[in-house]
Design a protein around this motif. Structure first.
Motif, PDB file in Angstrom:
ATOM      1  N   GLU B 335      96.539  71.774  12.728  1.00 27.27           N
ATOM      2  CA  GLU B 335      95.921  71.654  14.067  1.00 27.27           C
ATOM      3  C   GLU B 335      96.703  72.666  15.143  1.00 27.27           C
ATOM      4  O   GLU B 335      96.325  73.297  15.939  1.00 27.27           O
ATOM      5  CB  GLU B 335      95.547  70.534  14.588  1.00 27.27           C
ATOM      6  CG  GLU B 335      94.215  69.901  13.814  1.00 27.27           C
ATOM      7  CD  GLU B 335      93.798  68.610  14.158  1.00 27.27           C
ATOM      8  OE1 GLU B 335      93.269  67.946  13.524  1.00 27.27           O
ATOM      9  OE2 GLU B 335      94.674  68.009  15.109  1.00 27.27           O
ATOM     10  N   ARG B 336      98.100  72.017  14.932  1.00 31.18           N
ATOM     11  CA  ARG B 336      99.038  72.551  16.216  1.00 31.18           C
ATOM     12  C   ARG B 336      99.269  73.921  15.790  1.00 31.18           C
ATOM     13  O   ARG B 336      99.220  74.875  16.942  1.00 31.18           O
ATOM     14  CB  ARG B 336     100.280  71.740  15.732  1.00 31.18           C
ATOM     15  CG  ARG B 336     101.440  72.176  16.850  1.00 31.18           C
ATOM     16  CD  ARG B 336     101.181  71.696  18.330  1.00 31.18           C
ATOM     17  NE  ARG B 336     101.946  72.147  19.470  1.00 31.18           N
ATOM     18  CZ  ARG B 336     101.670  73.245  19.719  1.00 31.18           C
ATOM     19  NH1 ARG B 336     100.521  73.845  19.773  1.00 31.18           N
ATOM     20  NH2 ARG B 336     102.466  73.835  20.592  1.00 31.18           N
ATOM     21  N   VAL B 337      99.171  74.444  14.481  1.00 34.39           N
ATOM     22  CA  VAL B 337      99.584  76.165  14.439  1.00 34.39           C
ATOM     23  C   VAL B 337      98.113  76.566  14.898  1.00 34.39           C
ATOM     24  O   VAL B 337      98.569  77.692  15.702  1.00 34.39           O
ATOM     25  CB  VAL B 337      99.668  76.282  12.885  1.00 34.39           C
ATOM     26  CG1 VAL B 337      99.804  77.642  12.575  1.00 34.39           C
ATOM     27  CG2 VAL B 337     101.023  75.702  12.485  1.00 34.39           C
ATOM     28  N   GLN B 342      95.936  80.927  18.979  1.00 33.81           N
ATOM     29  CA  GLN B 342      94.440  80.867  18.963  1.00 33.81           C
ATOM     30  C   GLN B 342      94.058  82.347  18.906  1.00 33.81           C
ATOM     31  O   GLN B 342      93.082  82.699  18.310  1.00 33.81           O
ATOM     32  CB  GLN B 342      94.090  80.378  20.301  1.00 33.81           C
ATOM     33  CG  GLN B 342      94.378  79.143  20.673  1.00 33.81           C
ATOM     34  CD  GLN B 342      93.756  78.410  21.705  1.00 33.81           C
ATOM     35  OE1 GLN B 342      92.748  78.802  22.443  1.00 33.81           O
ATOM     36  NE2 GLN B 342      94.350  77.143  22.191  1.00 33.81           N
ATOM     37  N   GLU B 343      94.798  83.483  19.056  1.00 29.44           N
ATOM     38  CA  GLU B 343      94.245  84.890  18.974  1.00 29.44           C
ATOM     39  C   GLU B 343      94.474  85.319  17.574  1.00 29.44           C
ATOM     40  O   GLU B 343      94.006  86.146  17.171  1.00 29.44           O
ATOM     41  CB  GLU B 343      95.256  85.811  19.863  1.00 29.44           C
ATOM     42  CG  GLU B 343      96.763  86.195  19.301  1.00 29.44           C
ATOM     43  CD  GLU B 343      97.627  84.867  19.624  1.00 29.44           C
ATOM     44  OE1 GLU B 343      98.981  85.154  19.425  1.00 29.44           O
ATOM     45  OE2 GLU B 343      97.120  83.705  20.138  1.00 29.44           O
ATOM     46  N   LEU B 344      95.192  84.635  16.758  1.00 25.92           N
ATOM     47  CA  LEU B 344      95.145  84.868  15.264  1.00 25.92           C
ATOM     48  C   LEU B 344      94.388  84.134  14.509  1.00 25.92           C
ATOM     49  O   LEU B 344      94.687  82.948  14.235  1.00 25.92           O
ATOM     50  CB  LEU B 344      96.946  84.461  14.557  1.00 25.92           C
ATOM     51  CG  LEU B 344      98.106  85.351  15.455  1.00 25.92           C
ATOM     52  CD1 LEU B 344      99.227  84.890  14.763  1.00 25.92           C
ATOM     53  CD2 LEU B 344      97.733  86.651  15.062  1.00 25.92           C
ATOM     54  N   LYS B 345      93.211  84.492  14.358  1.00 23.97           N
ATOM     55  CA  LYS B 345      92.359  83.888  13.063  1.00 23.97           C
ATOM     56  C   LYS B 345      92.515  84.227  11.637  1.00 23.97           C
ATOM     57  O   LYS B 345      92.013  83.573  10.882  1.00 23.97           O
ATOM     58  CB  LYS B 345      90.974  84.258  13.556  1.00 23.97           C
ATOM     59  CG  LYS B 345      90.626  83.907  15.043  1.00 23.97           C
ATOM     60  CD  LYS B 345      90.246  82.522  15.269  1.00 23.97           C
ATOM     61  CE  LYS B 345      90.172  82.285  16.858  1.00 23.97           C
ATOM     62  NZ  LYS B 345      90.500  80.892  17.251  1.00 23.97           N
ATOM     63  N   ILE B 390     103.300  82.419  10.911  1.00 22.22           N
ATOM     64  CA  ILE B 390     102.529  81.408  10.699  1.00 22.22           C
ATOM     65  C   ILE B 390     103.361  80.203   9.827  1.00 22.22           C
ATOM     66  O   ILE B 390     103.606  79.180  10.240  1.00 22.22           O
ATOM     67  CB  ILE B 390     101.338  81.735  10.090  1.00 22.22           C
ATOM     68  CG1 ILE B 390     100.164  82.448  11.083  1.00 22.22           C
ATOM     69  CG2 ILE B 390     100.444  80.341   9.507  1.00 22.22           C
ATOM     70  CD1 ILE B 390      99.917  81.732  12.187  1.00 22.22           C
ATOM     71  N   CYS B 391     103.971  80.886   9.013  1.00 23.30           N
ATOM     72  CA  CYS B 391     104.679  79.948   7.904  1.00 23.30           C
ATOM     73  C   CYS B 391     106.108  79.398   8.794  1.00 23.30           C
ATOM     74  O   CYS B 391     106.227  78.135   8.774  1.00 23.30           O
ATOM     75  CB  CYS B 391     105.360  80.639   6.907  1.00 23.30           C
ATOM     76  SG  CYS B 391     106.194  79.493   5.763  1.00 23.30           S
ATOM     77  N   SER B 392     106.869  80.073   9.556  1.00 22.29           N
ATOM     78  CA  SER B 392     107.758  79.756  10.280  1.00 22.29           C
ATOM     79  C   SER B 392     107.343  78.603  11.174  1.00 22.29           C
ATOM     80  O   SER B 392     107.977  77.569  11.502  1.00 22.29           O
ATOM     81  CB  SER B 392     108.416  80.902  11.113  1.00 22.29           C
ATOM     82  OG  SER B 392     109.186  80.480  12.001  1.00 22.29           O
TER      83      SER B 392
END
Lengths: 100, 454
Positions: B335-337, B342-345, B390-392
């Motif tokens: 959720e936090r990610v 928010q612009e990365l779907k 995202i992973c980081s």
């Protein structure tokens, strides 16, 4: 009530192509094979793997190897996102709980 | 008409590049084989290798095996047939393997007549065939769409016996086939010589895994097949192994869904009447298998398409308070990610949880956490940069996440590596796994002949 694993020589899983998972249970002789084979049902397999019975594609008795082969739909095609076991080689242990 | 009373086939290894003991290979040569054949492929390692055009075996291992095979075949003037070259059999795989063959010929100062058979399927052709209703689904697979075809980076069909028989008739000494139905490389010469197709294919079905069908089994050891008019005999070539009635019959179950009915291009094998008989000397005799032609000739198609790029981070968790609420922690981190980017779907974030259900996922009947967990944080996104990001972010968020009741406020994860994240590159999925009806078993698999070496 006894455990199938205690009389089976082989309990294994593997992909049968990228979309199916197949399990082989092999027994040491015709007597044990015949004693056990009919107790392995789609209903029991579905319960052990927590899947719908419709996902159990076939259960085949193969006398030349004193074997019962079970094939289910793979949870996802091999290698798709969320994959846990590309070769499907470590999906067999719930069968250790099969009884007859 | 059969020109020989028996035909001997040497299968050196389960997959070209998996290796074999030289003593076993020599024992096979001592039995004077008529052909050496080896299967180089499998879909088992997953969609990446077909999609990316890469081999799942290493070049030096393939070259090591091939050097012995080429030398033996050319010295003895018997054909060497390699199926599903390069592991998946698409053009980059075949060309990769071809370069190795040419390098070996040059090093051995030998020349050979090469037959190269590509198995790539043209996308536009397949779209036309799809529109004509010539494509069927195979097993629990969705119907094929034009999008699936266009998205596939590589698209191959499994050839039957016919193109390989053609290459043999054309005088090829080394045949390098693209994607081929596994038994074909073993069965092509016997069928050309007039042997029973059912027995030849069934023998090929076992030989393609080499000593996996022996006891104890091995994927890196040789197996010999001897075919006669009405049966075939299998023999392990390493004194430490033997073929037993059970090991051979059991192999019939391996990696397939129905041992009585083994489908292939043009028809299938029916094993209802098959007998397995133990012979002295660790040999097994097989007879009674029937060939049942299908109505129409169907080829199996395989394709894979790119779905993104992957980054992973591996970390351990030992704190029992954290472990007791691991699912919640993972959900909150996700959720936090999502909130932060928010612009990365266009990404997928997944956390494999070893020690709980990392091996079986939803199939796991006992998802009870162990005293320590191994986490693999996995991001797949449309670019490597997004996956890295995202992973980081998921990793750093989980490292410092303040779950309820937390006492270890300095950090939640134990990393074995620095750097902690690994950019794992392109990710593919199987996009095509269907049947194509054809009129001519050979038209899609042209045989290219040429002299090579020196």
């Amino acid at each position: 009530m006894r455990y199938v694993k205690d009389v089976a020589l082989v309990v294994r899983s593997k992909n049968a192509g990228p979309y199916e998972l197949t399990f082989d249970l092999m027994f040491p002789d015709a007597d044990i094979y015949n004693e056990v084979r009919n107790s392995i049902t789609a209903e029991k397999i579905a319960a052990l793997y927590r899947i719908d019975e419709s996902q159990v594609l076939s259960i085949i008795h193969f006398a030349p190897a004193y074997a019962v082969k079970i094939t289910i739909v793979r949870p996802r095609p091999s290698g798709n996102l969320g994959e846990t076991d590309v070769y499907g080689a470590q999906q067999h242990t719930p069968l250790f709980e099969l009884t007859y | 008409m059969m020109s020989l009373t028996e035909l001997r086939i040497l299968s050196p290894t389960a997959i070209l590049g998996y290796g074999f003991p030289l003593s076993s290979f020599q024992a096979g040569l001592d039995r004077d084989p008529h052909v050496i054949a080896v299967d180089a492929g499998s879909t088992d390692p997953g969609p990446y290798y077909l999609g990316a055009g890469k081999s799942f075996t290493q070049r030096s291992a393939v070259k090591r095996d091939l050097r012995y095979l080429i030398d033996a075949a050319l010295t003895r003037k018997i054909p060497l047939i390699i199926g599903t070259a390069g592991g998946s059999g698409a053009k980059p795989h075949v060309d990769w393997n071809l370069a190795i063959v040419e390098e070996i010929l040059s090093e051995l100062k030998l020349t050979a007549q090469l037959g190269v058979i590509y198995s790539d399927i043209d996308r536009d052709f397949l779209i036309e065939e799809l529109k004509r209703g010539r494509v069927e689904s195979l097993g629990p697979v969705d119907d094929l769409t034009e999008e699936d075809i266009l998205a596939s980076t590589h698209l191959v069909a499994q050839m039957g016996l016919e193109p390989i028989m053609q290459a043999l008739e054309d005088g090829a000494e080394i045949i390098l086939a693209g994607r081929a139905y596994d038994p074909t490389v073993f069965a092509a010469l016997p069928v050309l010589k007039g042997y029973d197709m059912a027995l030849a294919l069934h023998m090929g079905k076992i030989l393609e895994c080499a000593a996996i069908a022996a006891n104890p089994g091995s994927g890196s050891d040789c197996l010999m097949g001897t075919l006669t008019k009405d049966s075939f005999i299998l023999e392990a070539l390493n004194p430490e192994r033997e073929c037993t009635r059970l090991s051979v019959a059991a192999h019939t179950l391996y990696e397939k869904s129905n041992p009585y009915s083994l489908p292939g291009p043009g028809g299938g094998l029916d094993l209802h009447q098959t007998t397995f008989e133990q012979l002295p000397g660790g040999r097994v005799k097989v007879a009674g298998t029937k060939y049942v032609p299908t109505e129409g000739y169907f080829l199996k198609l395989e394709g894979a398409s790119l779905i993104g790029y992957r980054t992973i981070s591996i970390a351990g968790v030992r704190d029992p308070i954290m472990i007791s609420q691991i699912d919640e922690v993972i959900a909150r981190v996700k959720e936090r990610v999502a909130d932060n980017f928010q612009e990365l779907k266009d990404y997928q974030l997944h956390v494999h949880c070893y020690g709980k259900n990392g091996v079986m996922g939803l199939l796991e009947p006992h998802p009870v956490p162990a005293h320590e967990l191994g986490l693999v944080i996995e991001a797949v996104a449309s670019t490597q940069e997004i996956a890295d990001t995202i992973c980081s972010f998921a990793r750093s968020t989980m490292l410092h996440y303040g779950y309820p009741g937390r006492k270890s406020t300095a950090g939640n994860l134990a990393f074995p590596y620095s750097p902690s994240d690994v950019s794992a590159g392109a990710v593919y999925k199987f996009s095509v796994y269907h049947l194509l009806k054809v009129d001519d078993p050979k038209s899609l698999f042209p045989v290219k002949m040429g002299r090579s070496g020196l």
